[in-house]
Design a protein around this motif. Structure first.
Motif, PDB file in Angstrom:
ATOM      1  N   PRO A 181       0.765  -1.293   0.033  1.00  0.00           N
ATOM      2  CA  PRO A 181      -0.079  -0.069   0.143  1.00  0.00           C
ATOM      3  C   PRO A 181       0.721   1.171  -0.043  1.00  0.00           C
ATOM      4  N   ILE A 182       0.487   2.112  -0.762  1.00  0.00           N
ATOM      5  CA  ILE A 182       0.944   3.444  -0.829  1.00  0.00           C
ATOM      6  C   ILE A 182       0.397   4.671   0.076  1.00  0.00           C
ATOM      7  N   ARG A 183      -0.684   4.622  -0.297  1.00  0.00           N
ATOM      8  CA  ARG A 183      -1.661   5.626   0.497  1.00  0.00           C
ATOM      9  C   ARG A 183      -2.996   5.169   0.415  1.00  0.00           C
ATOM     10  N   GLU A 184      -3.835   5.750   1.041  1.00  0.00           N
ATOM     11  CA  GLU A 184      -5.311   5.357   1.175  1.00  0.00           C
ATOM     12  C   GLU A 184      -5.870   5.239  -0.483  1.00  0.00           C
ATOM     13  N   GLY A 185      -6.410   3.939  -0.659  1.00  0.00           N
ATOM     14  CA  GLY A 185      -6.813   3.830  -2.103  1.00  0.00           C
ATOM     15  C   GLY A 185      -6.080   3.614  -3.086  1.00  0.00           C
ATOM     16  N   CYS A 186      -4.430   3.346  -2.762  1.00  0.00           N
ATOM     17  CA  CYS A 186      -3.470   3.262  -3.873  1.00  0.00           C
ATOM     18  C   CYS A 186      -2.583   2.229  -3.305  1.00  0.00           C
ATOM     19  N   TRP A 187      -2.316   1.009  -4.404  1.00  0.00           N
ATOM     20  CA  TRP A 187      -1.291   0.201  -4.022  1.00  0.00           C
ATOM     21  C   TRP A 187      -0.366   0.468  -5.204  1.00  0.00           C
ATOM     22  N   GLY A 188       0.953  -0.071  -4.813  1.00  0.00           N
ATOM     23  CA  GLY A 188       1.978  -0.137  -5.738  1.00  0.00           C
ATOM     24  C   GLY A 188       2.333  -1.603  -5.966  1.00  0.00           C
ATOM     25  N   PHE A 189       2.606  -1.699  -7.088  1.00  0.00           N
ATOM     26  CA  PHE A 189       3.296  -3.495  -7.288  1.00  0.00           C
ATOM     27  C   PHE A 189       4.299  -3.039  -8.268  1.00  0.00           C
ATOM     28  N   ALA A 190       5.048  -4.202  -8.315  1.00  0.00           N
ATOM     29  CA  ALA A 190       6.324  -4.179  -9.086  1.00  0.00           C
ATOM     30  C   ALA A 190       7.004  -5.801  -9.200  1.00  0.00           C
ATOM     31  N   ILE A 191       7.467  -5.955 -10.443  1.00  0.00           N
ATOM     32  CA  ILE A 191       8.052  -7.276 -10.246  1.00  0.00           C
ATOM     33  C   ILE A 191       9.336  -7.009 -11.577  1.00  0.00           C
ATOM     34  N   GLY A 192      10.564  -7.649 -10.976  1.00  0.00           N
ATOM     35  CA  GLY A 192      11.824  -7.054 -11.592  1.00  0.00           C
ATOM     36  C   GLY A 192      12.759  -8.244 -11.867  1.00  0.00           C
ATOM     37  N   ASP A 193      13.819  -8.214 -12.570  1.00  0.00           N
ATOM     38  CA  ASP A 193      14.702  -9.105 -12.672  1.00  0.00           C
ATOM     39  C   ASP A 193      16.164  -8.560 -12.697  1.00  0.00           C
ATOM     40  N   VAL A 194      16.956  -8.722 -11.821  1.00  0.00           N
ATOM     41  CA  VAL A 194      18.067  -8.513 -11.699  1.00  0.00           C
ATOM     42  C   VAL A 194      19.255  -9.298 -12.302  1.00  0.00           C
ATOM     43  N   CYS A 195      20.295  -8.621 -13.098  1.00  0.00           N
ATOM     44  CA  CYS A 195      21.094  -9.510 -13.734  1.00  0.00           C
ATOM     45  C   CYS A 195      21.997 -10.375 -12.863  1.00  0.00           C
ATOM     46  N   GLY A 196      22.054 -11.581 -13.318  1.00  0.00           N
ATOM     47  CA  GLY A 196      23.017 -12.573 -12.373  1.00  0.00           C
ATOM     48  C   GLY A 196      22.175 -13.039 -11.078  1.00  0.00           C
ATOM     49  N   THR A 197      22.964 -13.689 -10.523  1.00  0.00           N
ATOM     50  CA  THR A 197      22.538 -14.392  -9.024  1.00  0.00           C
ATOM     51  C   THR A 197      23.507 -14.126  -8.278  1.00  0.00           C
ATOM     52  N   GLY A 198      23.161 -14.617  -6.944  1.00  0.00           N
ATOM     53  CA  GLY A 198      24.361 -14.131  -5.929  1.00  0.00           C
ATOM     54  C   GLY A 198      24.190 -13.329  -5.009  1.00  0.00           C
ATOM     55  N   PRO A 199      25.213 -12.917  -4.125  1.00  0.00           N
ATOM     56  CA  PRO A 199      25.274 -11.602  -3.287  1.00  0.00           C
ATOM     57  C   PRO A 199      25.056 -10.444  -3.876  1.00  0.00           C
ATOM     58  N   GLU A 200      25.888 -10.277  -5.153  1.00  0.00           N
ATOM     59  CA  GLU A 200      25.757  -8.943  -5.819  1.00  0.00           C
ATOM     60  C   GLU A 200      24.221  -8.560  -6.517  1.00  0.00           C
ATOM     61  N   ALA A 201      23.741  -9.736  -6.950  1.00  0.00           N
ATOM     62  CA  ALA A 201      22.204  -9.420  -7.534  1.00  0.00           C
ATOM     63  C   ALA A 201      21.259  -9.490  -6.244  1.00  0.00           C
ATOM     64  N   ALA A 202      21.539  -9.984  -5.037  1.00  0.00           N
ATOM     65  CA  ALA A 202      20.786  -9.907  -3.892  1.00  0.00           C
ATOM     66  C   ALA A 202      20.683  -8.559  -3.329  1.00  0.00           C
ATOM     67  N   ALA A 203      22.094  -7.723  -3.445  1.00  0.00           N
ATOM     68  CA  ALA A 203      22.064  -6.383  -2.947  1.00  0.00           C
ATOM     69  C   ALA A 203      21.407  -5.462  -3.720  1.00  0.00           C
ATOM     70  N   VAL A 204      21.317  -5.559  -5.160  1.00  0.00           N
ATOM     71  CA  VAL A 204      20.603  -4.639  -6.005  1.00  0.00           C
ATOM     72  C   VAL A 204      19.076  -5.139  -5.812  1.00  0.00           C
ATOM     73  N   THR A 205      18.636  -6.334  -5.558  1.00  0.00           N
ATOM     74  CA  THR A 205      17.404  -6.543  -5.307  1.00  0.00           C
ATOM     75  C   THR A 205      17.023  -5.936  -4.325  1.00  0.00           C
ATOM     76  N   GLY A 206      17.550  -6.132  -2.952  1.00  0.00           N
ATOM     77  CA  GLY A 206      17.175  -5.450  -1.714  1.00  0.00           C
ATOM     78  C   GLY A 206      17.229  -3.888  -1.865  1.00  0.00           C
ATOM     79  N   LEU A 207      18.034  -3.469  -2.646  1.00  0.00           N
ATOM     80  CA  LEU A 207      18.012  -1.954  -2.798  1.00  0.00           C
ATOM     81  C   LEU A 207      16.809  -1.528  -3.592  1.00  0.00           C
TER      82      LEU A 207
END
Length: 871
Positions: A672-698
């Motif tokens: 939820p962003i604010r009353e009556g509004c929700w945000g959604f996202a779906i993404g794909d970071v290049c690669g796997t492992g700790p570096e990709a996890a850092a970008v995903t968390g960011l």
């Protein structure tokens, strides 16, 4: 002409064989036929065994004294007419048949023999001719010409030296002074060892002191004369005690080349006593073992102890084989003893408590009660007298053969010489068979270890590794196995239990859970652990008392399970440490059932296996820890739960296809962003492992933070792009679909979407048409200046918005790819389905597109406008 006769009948029980041997021995010795007693006893033992054991009938033994021979007849009640000949391979192939070894031995040892059949019985007889010897002598050699007599000086001197229990000289006769130049006054009171040069073999630990403690000993060594030169002598030692009970040793010494004066006469080989008209002389090995000789080591050893027992009319016999370094002897065959308890028992040769001190030379114990512990193998068996001889090949100790009797004083030096003669005949054959078996075991061990290494290397799952460790040892190496694991700074924990009998696993596990685990000793090698056996026997004893009503009232009187468990773990139990990377990570416990022991080769193989298993278990532990960390990190990069959006159905399918210890690059979020509004996202970071996890968390946390600060979709993604670029070398490019959702009062929903390099979202209308819900724009993490824009999309009631990662669209089989068009075709078939059903159908289409399992991460986010709050 028959001058005397004696007869006896023996019932068809195992003890009758020994009774028949005693009957024949006593009868012939009473007649003065001691020269043929041994052969007669051996033949009688075989024939009576055939009758009472193999044929299962009573046996009648008749001894007849003739003027120049003795005849023994053995009759049984099994009149089958079958006489296998010595040359017949069919007969030779079955040594336990009634016409097998017994008749072959008759042909080898007897002067005459035969088989007579009647309607009710069969009779085998043999005749032994008496040797021609001067009357009145107990034993005599043949008359020889002067040139054939042994050499000696014109005056033979026999030194008589008496040595006290502390090895000091107490008596020194005139011949000793003449031979060695020392007067009695100069040597009495000095250690006898100072005068001798003992031919000690390096590393054996056996010297003059040990020889002086034996009851009898003969052999060669050296004595230093007054000039310091070593004079080779042949000695005969006899240990005596005086009227006060003090022991001492009397040593008779002659020059070594005059040894014939003291040396005990050697019994002639069997074939030397066979008359010339008997045809081809029998091989001494075949005569002792029987023809055909067993072709396997265990069969050969068992036949050897049976022959040795019969030859000396003993109650039991045993054979031990030496380890490669000659420091231990291992019981390999026995008869008349509890073989199951003794088999593979190990006895030290030279050092330690219960050592087998007489293994390297013949020894006779007239009464074991006078020297308890002298022969540890016979402790508690009721045997009183024993004779043991070594098996040697090229001067190296390869084993020990012993014969024991329940009565004291049965054996003397003559029996030791006869047994040594037999041991010398078989030593080379036994060693050859042992080396053949050892080579076979080594080949099998190598194959076993290769297979075990492959199996252990094929898994990184901790529980599966534990199961493999147990399954590889049971029943190949042991009857049961228990694996203990040790975590950091913790006590050993019982992790896995396996028994060859599945019905006993639960009882074994319960028993091991009640006792303290073995100590985690890192010392390599197997060590004995007696706690399971003691605990099992104690439990079985209490169960027996309860069954007899001797325990507390109210306790159940059933002990079947306790006795079964005691039987299962009542044998030898050993513990091998599991050491990996200089740390004990567990223990491998192997056990045998009641009264069984491990053989040395099995323990060595188990030690090799434990080293490989320890490394595999530690690798599985490290992999499990890494997987747990990665999975925890992966969960932290995904929303803990999906919010409820009024009038909108939401379904997410997330499937990571990489290794379990790698963090995937795909992610999604709905918040939820604010009353009556929700945000959604779906993404794909290049690669796997700790570096990709850092970008995903960011990305995930930045999206929530910026959206809630009131930034529009393009502004949110532009600031996220800048943050990714600020990561420098650690940055990864990111494809991202971000949108904001406003449910409308009329049941529809309005979306504002930005698609930055991500597969386009697809909208499914109620009429089945599918169209992209956004236009492609540049991905994030590559360009510094981005000009992104958002697009507005309206979803009517019943419309579906499908958002996926490239793991869906790039699903391949060969050159074919699902692609955007294929995904649109799948979605077009989902009209009227719920959001969850749409996501499941898309997932199923992806899996069925190719025969192989998906190899890329996959995320599916489905939004369906239901038009009713709470649906």
């Amino acid at each position: 002409m028959i001058t005397a006769r004696a007869t006896a009948t023996f019932e068809p029980i195992g003890r009758s064989v020994a009774a028949a041997r005693a009957f024949v021995r006593d009868t012939l010795q009473g007649w003065g036929f001691g020269d043929v007693v041994d052969d007669a006893v051996v033949l009688t033992s075989e024939l009576v065994t055939n009758a009472v054991v193999h044929a299962g009938t009573a046996a009648d033994v008749l001894c007849l004294r003739l003027p120049t021979a003795v005849r023994v007849e053995v009759a049984d009640r099994y009149p089958e007419r079958e006489v296998p000949l010595h040359e017949s391979p069919e007969a030779a192939a079955s040594p336990d048949r009634e016409g097998g070894r017994g008749l072959i031995l008759c042909s080898a040892l007897a002067s005459r023999w035969g088989v007579e059949y009647a309607a009710t019985h069969k009779q085998v007889w043999f005749q032994l001719d008496l040797p021609q010897r001067p009357a009145g002598t107990r034993a005599a050699g043949p008359a020889l010409p002067a040139a054939a007599l042994p050499l000696a000086d014109s005056q033979v001197r026999v030194a008589v030296v008496q040595v006290a229990h502390d090895s000091t000289v107490t008596s020194w006769n005139e011949d000793a002074a003449a031979l060695f130049g020392h007067t009695a006054g100069t040597v009495v009171g000095k250690p006898f060892g100072d005068l001798t040069a003992w031919p000690q073999t390096p590393g054996t630990g056996f010297g003059l002191a040990e020889a002086l403690r034996l009851s009898r000993w003969e052999g060669s060594y050296g004595v230093r004369d007054a000039d310091g030169k070593v004079q080779p002598v042949y000695g005969s030692h006899l240990r005596v005690r005086d009227t006060y009970g003090e022991p001492s040793t009397v040593c008779l010494l002659v020059r070594d080349h005059e040894r014939a004066v003291l040396a005990s006469p050697v019994r002639l080989p069997v074939q030397d006593a066979v008359p010339a008209d008997r045809g081809k002389a029998a091989d001494p090995f075949e005569v002792f073992i029987g023809s055909p000789a067993p072709d396997d080591l265990d069969g050969l050893l068992q036949r050897t102890v049976e022959r040795a027992r019969d030859m000396l009319d003993g109650d039991s016999a045993y054979l031990l084989l030496a380890t490669d370094d000659e420091t231990e002897l291992e019981v390999r065959a026995s008869t008349g003893l509890p073989s199951a308890r003794q088999r593979f028992a190990r006895v030290p040769v030279e050092a330690g408590t219960g050592r087998y001190g007489s293994a390297r030379m013949p020894a006779v114990h007239e009464d074991l009660t006078a020297a308890p512990g002298a022969v540890p193998l016979l402790a508690g068996t009721g045997m009183r007298s024993v004779v043991t001889v070594p098996l040697k090949v090229e001067g190296r100790l390869t084993g020990s053969l012993g014969v024991a009797a329940e009565t004291p004083g049965r054996y003397g030096n003559e029996e030791a010489l006869r047994l040594q003669f037999a041991a010398d005949r078989i030593a080379l054959a036994v060693e050859s068979a042992r080396l053949t078996e050892l080579e076979r075991l080594r080949r099998g061990s190598l194959s076993f270890l290769v297979e075990a290494s492959d199996l252990l290397a094929g898994t990184l799952e901790r529980d599966q590794t534990l199961a493999l460790m147990a399954q590889m040892t049971v029943p190949t190496l042991a009857s049961w196995c228990a694996v203990y694991t040790i975590a950091e700074q913790s006590e050993p924990e019982l992790a896995f239990v396996l028994h060859e009998d599945e019905d006993r696993i639960d009882g074994l596990k319960a028993l091991l859970s009640r006792i303290d685990p073995p100590s985690p000793d890192p010392t390599p090698g197997a060590r004995t652990w007696t706690a399971p056996s003691r605990a099992a026997n104690s439990t079985a004893l209490r169960a027996s008392l309860r069954s007899l009503g001797l325990a507390e009232a109210g306790r159940p009187a059933t002990g079947t399970g306790a006795h079964a468990t005691a039987s299962a773990v009542g044998g030898e139990t050993v513990v091998l440490p599991l050491v990996a990377r200089n740390r004990v990570i567990g223990m491998l416990t192997l056990g045998k059932p009641s009264d069984e022991r491990f053989r040395q080769e099995i323990l060595e193989l188990a030690e090799d296996l434990s080293r490989r298993a320890a490394l595999a278990l530690d690798n599985a532990r490290l992999y499990s820890e890494r997987t747990a960390i990665s999975q925890s990190l992966q969960r932290s990069l995904l929303p803990p739960e999906l919010p409820q959006i009024p009038g909108v159905e939401v379904e997410v399918i997330y499937q990571a296809q990489g290794e379990g210890n790698e963090v995937g690059g795909d992610f999604y979020d709905l918040f939820p962003i604010r009353e009556g509004c929700w945000g959604f996202a779906i993404g794909d970071v290049c690669g796997t492992g700790p570096e990709a996890a850092a970008v995903t968390g960011l990305a995930r946390h930045a999206l929530r933070l910026l959206a809630r600060e009131g930034f529009s979709g393009p502004a949110v993604l532009e600031r996220l792009n800048a943050a990714i670029l600020d990561e420098g070398a650690r940055s990864r490019f990111l494809t991202l679909l971000y949108g904001e959702l406003w449910p409308q009062p009329d049941g529809s929903a309005e979306l504002k979407v930005v698609c930055a390099g991500h597969p386009l979202p697809l909208r499914l209308r109620q009429d089945g048409t599918v169209d992209p819900a956004a236009e492609p724009q540049p991905l994030l993490g590559v360009l510094e200046d981005l000009e992104l824009y958002e697009q507005t999309v309206r979803l009517d009631t019943g419309d579906v918005l499908l958002c996926v990662t490239d793991g869906v669209t790039e699903r391949r089989e060969g050159s074919r790819m699902l692609g955007d068009d294929g995904l649109a075709d799948v979605l077009a078939q989902c009209t009227g389905l719920t959001a969850g059903a749409v996501a499941a159908r898309v997932q199923r289409a992806v899996e069925r597109f190719a025969a192989d399992a998906p190899s890329d991460d996959m995320a599916i986010l489905t939004l369906r406008v239901s038009g009713h709050e709470g649906d």
